[in-house]
Design a protein around this motif. Structure first.
Motif, mmCIF file in Angstrom:
data_model
loop_
_atom_site.group_PDB
_atom_site.id
_atom_site.type_symbol
_atom_site.label_atom_id
_atom_site.label_comp_id
_atom_site.label_asym_id
_atom_site.label_seq_id
_atom_site.Cartn_x
_atom_site.Cartn_y
_atom_site.Cartn_z
ATOM 1 N N SER A 175 -60.478 -33.346 3.502
ATOM 2 C CA SER A 175 -61.562 -33.926 2.717
ATOM 3 C C SER A 175 -61.948 -33.007 1.565
ATOM 4 O O SER A 175 -62.178 -33.465 0.435
ATOM 5 C CB SER A 175 -62.771 -34.213 3.600
ATOM 6 N N SER A 179 -61.842 -33.769 -2.560
ATOM 7 C CA SER A 179 -63.194 -33.990 -3.058
ATOM 8 C C SER A 179 -63.302 -33.861 -4.575
ATOM 9 O O SER A 179 -63.972 -34.682 -5.219
ATOM 10 C CB SER A 179 -64.168 -33.021 -2.376
ATOM 11 N N TYR A 182 -63.041 -37.055 -7.094
ATOM 12 C CA TYR A 182 -64.097 -38.066 -7.270
ATOM 13 C C TYR A 182 -63.486 -39.439 -7.521
ATOM 14 O O TYR A 182 -63.816 -40.136 -8.477
ATOM 15 C CB TYR A 182 -65.023 -37.675 -8.417
ATOM 16 N N ALA A 184 -62.862 -43.099 -5.841
ATOM 17 C CA ALA A 184 -63.335 -43.973 -4.767
ATOM 18 C C ALA A 184 -62.206 -44.613 -3.983
ATOM 19 O O ALA A 184 -62.454 -45.195 -2.922
ATOM 20 C CB ALA A 184 -64.251 -45.055 -5.342
ATOM 21 N N THR A 187 -59.463 -41.673 0.315
ATOM 22 C CA THR A 187 -60.238 -41.627 1.547
ATOM 23 C C THR A 187 -59.506 -40.821 2.603
ATOM 24 O O THR A 187 -58.274 -40.691 2.572
ATOM 25 C CB THR A 187 -60.494 -43.042 2.102
ATOM 26 N N GLN A 197 -65.826 -40.831 -1.748
ATOM 27 C CA GLN A 197 -66.935 -40.601 -2.667
ATOM 28 C C GLN A 197 -66.673 -41.299 -3.990
ATOM 29 O O GLN A 197 -65.528 -41.656 -4.303
ATOM 30 C CB GLN A 197 -67.170 -39.115 -2.893
ATOM 31 N N GLN A 203 -73.429 -45.003 -7.806
ATOM 32 C CA GLN A 203 -73.772 -45.292 -6.416
ATOM 33 C C GLN A 203 -72.741 -46.233 -5.830
ATOM 34 O O GLN A 203 -72.380 -47.242 -6.448
ATOM 35 C CB GLN A 203 -75.162 -45.914 -6.329
#
Length: 457
Positions: A175, A179, A182, A184, A187, A197, A203
């Motif tokens: 992870s 990271s 960034y 989405a 995973t 994330q 959001q």
């Protein structure tokens, strides 16, 4: 279908699965046999009524999904989508398509299953780490764009992995490795634990955010609306606004027909909604249509294309799709495949459209936004940039059972531009569901759209 989802080894080895030795034999003229997918790090073995996926890198081969044959050249995938395999210009080339996705994947026949696919894969933590790193090394297209030195990442984290590393520790290491992307569509999953994330300053769409926004829109934007209707388990909402305008909110491209529903059921529910909304009388009288995608969790690209087909009277190209296909060169891709939008044989609305987007517009919500960019009718984007993830997701399983996902595709405009990372920008910028907007009961993007379509902005 945006993924070829990994399943447990028990499913792959279930009764009826084609034995590796049989799969290695050249098949008859047709689609039986062993195939390497151009890009995607995948080998397929077809025969005995099943299509079996193998997830490959230069250091590994692991069994993936098994899809059951439903007819000549068609297979039902575990996620409910229907896969179709057909030969191309000769017996050594074929095309694979999924009814829930757009485009095709090119297959090239192999003489035999790769040797690595016939051997057990070690399940120690270092092997799992190496498969994870190598999968990104060979498939992820955006390291340079995101200024990530993936080799330096390996050099930093691999020494932390040893034979006593627990799965919990490995989950944390993997992870942390991804990271800084960034992304989405990247995973890592271990049972109920999930790492993922979104782009900083945005959001992630969630049931909680969707519920908050639905309540806000109903009380403010739709307080004077007529004939509000919900479809597709509440993921589609339509209402007639004052002034001859329409409002269509879409919070996802799927989930319309219940959990684990096949794509055909999802498509049927979407068609029911569109047929109810886009009646001949309404399409004639509408002066403008607001399409609200500001909280949209994605889903099936092909459902987005199906909606676009109800919004044009002229054929056009939505975008072109390509995949990274050289493990050693992230700049090489498959030939871009144009994805057409063909006017539907049903009532269509071809007038002005305002598309509302924001950072919580994700994945298929973005490909649908892109599909409307070259729409022949007047179209304007209002709000904030979308999330910036477009690709189908390669879902992979590590030898120890950890699962992860990553993108390997790009969606190109007619000028060859992509929006990965940055998202599709609006043409008219307005705040979207900020604390200030909620506190002051404002919806600036919605109001801008209504004023623009109504000729007052």
């Amino acid at each position: 279908m945006r993924t070829l989802t990994a399943t447990a080894a028990a499913l792959i080895l279930a009764a009826g699965a084609v034995p590796a030795a049989a799969a290695a034999r050249p098949g008859p003229p047709g689609t039986d046999g062993v195939w390497r997918m151009d890009g995607y790090g995948t080998v397929l073995a077809i025969g005995g009524g099943v299509l079996r996926e193998y997830q490959t890198t230069s250091v590994s081969c692991l069994e993936g999904d098994t899809s059951r044959q439903t007819g000549p050249g068609t297979y039902a995938a575990p996620d409910g989508s229907l896969l179709t395999v057909r030969t191309a210009h000769d017996r050594d080339h074929a095309l694979l398509a999924a009814d829930s996705s757009v485009g095709h994947r090119t297959l090239r026949r192999l003489n035999a299953l790769p040797a690595a696919c016939t051997r057990p894969v070690p399940t120690d933590p270092r092997t799992a780490f190496d498969v994870f790193w190598q999968t990104f090394e060979e498939n992820y297209p955006f390291f340079a764009r995101k200024h990530i030195d993936w080799h330096a990442v390996r050099d930093r984290y691999r020494p932390l992995v040893h034979e006593d590393t627990t799965k919990d520790q490995l989950f944390g290491i993997l992870s942390r490795m991804v990271s800084p992307l960034y992304d989405a569509h990247v995973t890592v999953t271990d049972g109920d634990r999930h790492f993922g994330q979104v782009r900083p300053g945005t959001q992630a769409p969630s049931p909680e955010l969707d519920a908050t926004v639905r309540k806000f829109i109903a009380a403010r934007d739709l307080k004077d609306a007529l004939g509000r209707e919900d479809f597709g388990a509440g993921r589609i909402t339509y209402a007639d606004l004052p002034g001859g305008l329409g409002y269509l909110r879409i919070s996802g491209f799927g989930g319309y027909a219940g959990e684990d529903a096949p794509y055909t059921a999802e498509r049927a529910e979407l068609d029911r909604a569109l047929n109810t909304v886009l009646t001949p009388s309404r399409t004639e009288r509408l002066k403008g249509l607001v399409i609200d995608l500001r909280v949209n969790g994605g889903g099936s690209d092909s459902l987005g294309i199906r909606i676009a087909e109800r919004l044009t009277g002229t054929p056009y190209t939505a975008y072109a799709k390509r995949a990274r296909n050289d493990p050693a060169d992230p700049g090489r891709h498959t030939r871009p495949e144009p994805v057409p939008v063909v006017p539907a044989d049903a009532p269509r609305y071809t007038g002005p459209v305002a598309v509302l987007t924001g950072g919580s517009t994700v994945s298929a919500g973005e490909t649908f936004t892109q599909a409307l960019m070259d729409r022949p009718g007047p179209t304007v984007r209002i709000g904030q940039p979308t999330q910036g993830v477009f690709s189908d997701v390669l879902e992979r399983t590590l030898p120890d059972g950890l699962r992860f996902g990553l993108p390997n595709e790009e969606y190109l405009t007619r000028t060859g531009r992509t929006f990965d990372g940055t998202g599709i920008p609006p043409q008219l910028t307005e705040p979207v569901f900020t604390e200030e907007e909620f506190a002051e009961n404002r919806d600036s993007a919605f109001d801008r759209a209504v004023n623009l379509l109504g000729g007052r902005g």
